[in-house]
Motif scaffolding. Structure first.
Motif, PDB file in Angstrom:
ATOM      1  N   ALA A  42       0.836  -1.207   0.000  1.00  0.00           N
ATOM      2  CA  ALA A  42       0.000   0.000   0.000  1.00  0.00           C
ATOM      3  C   ALA A  42       0.870   1.257   0.000  1.00  0.00           C
ATOM      4  O   ALA A  42       0.542   2.249  -0.650  1.00  0.00           O
ATOM      5  CB  ALA A  42      -0.921  -0.013   1.225  1.00  0.00           C
ATOM      6  N   VAL A  43       1.984   1.222   0.726  1.00  0.00           N
ATOM      7  CA  VAL A  43       2.904   2.363   0.748  1.00  0.00           C
ATOM      8  C   VAL A  43       3.533   2.566  -0.630  1.00  0.00           C
ATOM      9  O   VAL A  43       3.630   3.688  -1.131  1.00  0.00           O
ATOM     10  CB  VAL A  43       3.998   2.161   1.810  1.00  0.00           C
ATOM     11  N   ILE A  44       3.947   1.476  -1.251  1.00  0.00           N
ATOM     12  CA  ILE A  44       4.545   1.558  -2.591  1.00  0.00           C
ATOM     13  C   ILE A  44       3.550   2.144  -3.584  1.00  0.00           C
ATOM     14  O   ILE A  44       3.888   3.019  -4.390  1.00  0.00           O
ATOM     15  CB  ILE A  44       5.023   0.165  -3.049  1.00  0.00           C
ATOM     16  N   ASN A  45       2.310   1.666  -3.531  1.00  0.00           N
ATOM     17  CA  ASN A  45       1.281   2.171  -4.445  1.00  0.00           C
ATOM     18  C   ASN A  45       1.002   3.648  -4.205  1.00  0.00           C
ATOM     19  O   ASN A  45       0.814   4.422  -5.148  1.00  0.00           O
ATOM     20  CB  ASN A  45      -0.013   1.369  -4.274  1.00  0.00           C
ATOM     21  N   TYR A  46       0.987   4.045  -2.924  1.00  0.00           N
ATOM     22  CA  TYR A  46       0.698   5.444  -2.568  1.00  0.00           C
ATOM     23  C   TYR A  46       1.791   6.364  -3.104  1.00  0.00           C
ATOM     24  O   TYR A  46       1.509   7.401  -3.716  1.00  0.00           O
ATOM     25  CB  TYR A  46       0.594   5.559  -1.052  1.00  0.00           C
ATOM     26  N   VAL A  47       3.053   5.993  -2.884  1.00  0.00           N
ATOM     27  CA  VAL A  47       4.174   6.814  -3.346  1.00  0.00           C
ATOM     28  C   VAL A  47       4.198   6.874  -4.872  1.00  0.00           C
ATOM     29  O   VAL A  47       4.380   7.941  -5.468  1.00  0.00           O
ATOM     30  CB  VAL A  47       5.509   6.266  -2.808  1.00  0.00           C
ATOM     31  N   ALA A  48       3.995   5.719  -5.520  1.00  0.00           N
ATOM     32  CA  ALA A  48       4.008   5.677  -6.986  1.00  0.00           C
ATOM     33  C   ALA A  48       2.885   6.512  -7.580  1.00  0.00           C
ATOM     34  O   ALA A  48       3.061   7.190  -8.603  1.00  0.00           O
ATOM     35  CB  ALA A  48       3.895   4.229  -7.459  1.00  0.00           C
ATOM     36  N   LYS A  49       1.729   6.497  -6.923  1.00  0.00           N
ATOM     37  CA  LYS A  49       0.568   7.260  -7.420  1.00  0.00           C
ATOM     38  C   LYS A  49       0.869   8.749  -7.465  1.00  0.00           C
ATOM     39  O   LYS A  49       0.631   9.420  -8.470  1.00  0.00           O
ATOM     40  CB  LYS A  49      -0.638   6.981  -6.527  1.00  0.00           C
TER      41      LYS A  49
END
Length: 285
Positions: free
Chosen positions: A135-142
């Motif tokens: 979820a952190v990876i997706n948030y940063v990438a977004k």
């Protein structure tokens, strides 16, 4: 995780995140708490109550902010899921293999926050528990790849201003003022300009220097964060007229325009420019 581990993690997050309103029936303060500096706070508990009720409550859902249709023809729903269900105790549970923390709640419209951060920032904050690496990876990438919306055209901005409407005889003047304010507050930045800014490169280069001369009584004073050529303190500098009064004897017969174009001011002295490097002089008004 076993029951004890779940409780330990829940207790840890409870010490950082809260969705509790310390006083749901608090009376609105005379002064907005965001306008009070931390050094001027007299009672931190009262200050916390005022901040929660003024800046942390999601009181109104509007189509232009958070109301979105579930489907094209479906009902509108707050994208932040307000109002939220009340909870007597915080929960930490796994859904489809992913853990999620939900803090206890006594007010359906209070946003999750940290008291220390809220009272230091003095504006709306949103604090979430990190329970899943992906979820952190997706948030940063977004957010790293999120594109900026295109700036509106003058016609679109002006149409929006007119629709909002200014009443009375000041309608035209106020509309034009709003148009100018809107047009300078937002603009598109090209990829080239963005890279120049990130790498610290100059946005432009010129083979000529430019000198401004103002003939008004309220003379221009250089205001810059860049160190001036006369070693003046940051944000200060002599005007061109003040420098002209300090010209050397061999420059006595030269006009202000000639001095500005043929000489440069450096280290408290006038220095002659190269013959092919005369400055471009701009006179105001």
């Amino acid at each position: 995780m076993n029951a004890d581990e779940v409780q330990n993690v829940t207790d840890y997050f409870d010490g950082i995140i809260t969705a509790t309103n310390p006083d749901i029936n608090a009376i609105a303060p005379l002064q907005h708490p965001s306008g009070i500096r931390p050094t001027a706070v007299a009672d931190w508990d009262t200050d916390y109550v005022n901040l929660v009720n003024k800046v942390q409550r999601h009181t109104m859902c509007k189509p232009e902010t958070c109301l979105k249709k579930v489907k094209k023809s479906g009902p509108e729903k707050c994208r932040f899921d307000f109002p939220q269900k009340l909870l007597a105790v915080s929960t930490l549970c796994a859904t489809d293999g992913k853990w999620g923390y939900t803090p206890k709640r006594n007010d359906p419209r209070v946003n999750r926050h940290n008291r220390g951060i809220l009272q230091a920032w003095r504006a709306n904050v949103d604090v979430s528990a990190i329970t899943d690496k992906q979820a952190v990876i997706n948030y940063v990438a977004k957010y790293a790849s999120k594109g900026e919306p295109r700036s509106a055209t003058y016609a679109e901005i002006f149409r929006t201003i007119l629709d909002a409407g200014a009443s009375g005889s000041d309608k035209a003047r106020k509309s034009i003022q709003k148009l100018l304010t809107k047009s300078i507050s937002e603009r598109d930045i090209s990829a080239q300009e963005c890279m120049h800014l990130l790498m610290g490169h100059d946005l432009y280069r010129s083979s000529r220097s430019f000198v401004n001369i103002t003939l008004k009584n309220d003379e221009w004073v250089p205001l810059t964060s860049v160190k001036t050529d006369d070693d003046s303190p940051e944000g200060q500098g002599k005007t061109i007229l003040e420098k002209y009064k300090l010209r050397i004897p061999e420059m006595e017969g030269l006009s202000l325009f000639e001095v500005a174009s043929k000489y440069s001011w450096s280290r408290q002295n006038w220095r002659k420019r190269a013959a092919n490097k005369e400055a471009v002089v701009r006179v105001f008004p």
